[in-house]
Design a protein around this motif. Structure first.
Motif, PDB file in Angstrom:
ATOM      1  N   TYR A  68      48.437  40.830  39.121  1.00 58.64           N
ATOM      2  CA  TYR A  68      48.387  42.199  39.612  1.00 58.64           C
ATOM      3  C   TYR A  68      48.521  43.206  38.461  1.00 58.64           C
ATOM      4  O   TYR A  68      47.878  44.258  38.485  1.00 58.64           O
ATOM      5  CB  TYR A  68      49.454  42.452  40.675  1.00 58.64           C
ATOM      6  CG  TYR A  68      49.151  41.792  41.997  1.00 58.64           C
ATOM      7  CD1 TYR A  68      47.860  41.775  42.526  1.00 58.64           C
ATOM      8  CD2 TYR A  68      50.156  41.178  42.729  1.00 58.64           C
ATOM      9  CE1 TYR A  68      47.583  41.168  43.738  1.00 58.64           C
ATOM     10  CE2 TYR A  68      49.893  40.575  43.952  1.00 58.64           C
ATOM     11  CZ  TYR A  68      48.607  40.576  44.444  1.00 58.64           C
ATOM     12  OH  TYR A  68      48.332  39.984  45.650  1.00 58.64           O
ATOM     13  N   ARG A  69      49.336  42.879  37.486  1.00 57.59           N
ATOM     14  CA  ARG A  69      49.429  43.757  36.304  1.00 57.59           C
ATOM     15  C   ARG A  69      48.073  43.833  35.595  1.00 57.59           C
ATOM     16  O   ARG A  69      47.676  44.892  35.123  1.00 57.59           O
ATOM     17  CB  ARG A  69      50.500  43.273  35.340  1.00 57.59           C
ATOM     18  CG  ARG A  69      51.892  43.657  35.716  1.00 57.59           C
ATOM     19  CD  ARG A  69      52.869  43.410  34.579  1.00 57.59           C
ATOM     20  NE  ARG A  69      54.228  43.559  34.995  1.00 57.59           N
ATOM     21  CZ  ARG A  69      54.866  44.722  35.089  1.00 57.59           C
ATOM     22  NH1 ARG A  69      54.248  45.841  34.799  1.00 57.59           N
ATOM     23  NH2 ARG A  69      56.122  44.760  35.480  1.00 57.59           N
ATOM     24  N   ARG A  70      47.390  42.706  35.508  1.00 49.98           N
ATOM     25  CA  ARG A  70      46.061  42.686  34.891  1.00 49.98           C
ATOM     26  C   ARG A  70      45.103  43.577  35.677  1.00 49.98           C
ATOM     27  O   ARG A  70      44.353  44.363  35.089  1.00 49.98           O
ATOM     28  CB  ARG A  70      45.537  41.243  34.830  1.00 49.98           C
ATOM     29  CG  ARG A  70      44.122  41.119  34.327  1.00 49.98           C
ATOM     30  CD  ARG A  70      44.023  41.452  32.854  1.00 49.98           C
ATOM     31  NE  ARG A  70      42.659  41.261  32.409  1.00 49.98           N
ATOM     32  CZ  ARG A  70      42.036  42.064  31.572  1.00 49.98           C
ATOM     33  NH1 ARG A  70      42.664  43.082  31.043  1.00 49.98           N
ATOM     34  NH2 ARG A  70      40.789  41.841  31.227  1.00 49.98           N
ATOM     35  N   ALA A  71      45.130  43.481  36.986  1.00 48.45           N
ATOM     36  CA  ALA A  71      44.279  44.326  37.819  1.00 48.45           C
ATOM     37  C   ALA A  71      44.614  45.801  37.612  1.00 48.45           C
ATOM     38  O   ALA A  71      43.718  46.645  37.492  1.00 48.45           O
ATOM     39  CB  ALA A  71      44.431  43.950  39.294  1.00 48.45           C
ATOM     40  N   LEU A  72      45.900  46.110  37.532  1.00 41.67           N
ATOM     41  CA  LEU A  72      46.329  47.492  37.317  1.00 41.67           C
ATOM     42  C   LEU A  72      45.851  48.000  35.956  1.00 41.67           C
ATOM     43  O   LEU A  72      45.338  49.116  35.850  1.00 41.67           O
ATOM     44  CB  LEU A  72      47.850  47.603  37.442  1.00 41.67           C
ATOM     45  CG  LEU A  72      48.446  48.995  37.246  1.00 41.67           C
ATOM     46  CD1 LEU A  72      47.858  49.994  38.241  1.00 41.67           C
ATOM     47  CD2 LEU A  72      49.971  48.925  37.362  1.00 41.67           C
ATOM     48  N   GLU A  73      45.998  47.179  34.926  1.00 38.41           N
ATOM     49  CA  GLU A  73      45.525  47.565  33.593  1.00 38.41           C
ATOM     50  C   GLU A  73      44.028  47.842  33.596  1.00 38.41           C
ATOM     51  O   GLU A  73      43.561  48.827  33.012  1.00 38.41           O
ATOM     52  CB  GLU A  73      45.838  46.465  32.572  1.00 38.41           C
ATOM     53  CG  GLU A  73      47.302  46.314  32.252  1.00 38.41           C
ATOM     54  CD  GLU A  73      47.600  45.018  31.506  1.00 38.41           C
ATOM     55  OE1 GLU A  73      46.660  44.251  31.165  1.00 38.41           O
ATOM     56  OE2 GLU A  73      48.793  44.754  31.267  1.00 38.41           O
TER      57      GLU A  73
END
Length: 159
Positions: A68-73
């Protein structure tokens, strides 16, 4: 237990599932494994969000947080730090932090998600974040407040 059976049980299934969702297993070239990643934003974002959901379902909240952090980035890089479209990835990141008992970090991530959706939210964003906040409250042991927030989210979804 046969080798084939061992490869399709328990942790092996979880690992294969995560790899498949993350795009690391391909049926091309006679089933040979190869890393693949979509080149476009939509493909990479969708892949990260789907992998996060899979890991959440498997109970691997740290891995879900990473996806999810990757998606947010990706979203922030594509649309900027003020775009409401990034609120979903921020909210899911916050929930995974809460699922791991990292409540101070979860509070910051929820605040980010709420700020992102404040001006451009769809009709589904506010109830979704309230639902995630309800789970966060339950994680913290505040069942009465979690129930009230879940009720509020349900009422908003009905409107």
């Amino acid at each position: 237990m046969s080798a084939a059976r061992r490869a399709t049980s328990g942790p092996a299934i979880a690992a294969l599932s995560a790899l498949a969702v993350a795009g690391c297993i391909s049926g091309e070239q006679g089933g040979a494994s190869q890393a693949t990643e979509p080149q476009d934003f939509i493909g990479r974002y969708a892949q990260a969000m789907e992998a996060g959901a899979t890991q959440n379902g498997l109970g691997d909240y740290a891995a879900a947080e990473t996806f999810y952090r990757r998606a947010l980035e990706l979203c922030l890089a594509e649309f900027g730090a003020e775009d409401a479209i990034c609120g979903e990835a921020a909210a899911r990141t916050a929930l995974e932090l809460s699922n791991q008992g990292r409540y101070q970090e979860a509070d910051l991530a929820f605040a980010q998600a709420e700020k992102l959706i404040a001006d451009g939210a769809s009709a589904f964003d506010q109830p979704r974040i309230l639902g995630y906040r309800a789970i966060d409250l339950a994680n913290r042991g505040d069942d009465a407040q979690a129930f009230e927030m879940a009720r509020e989210a349900t009422l908003l979804r009905r409107d």
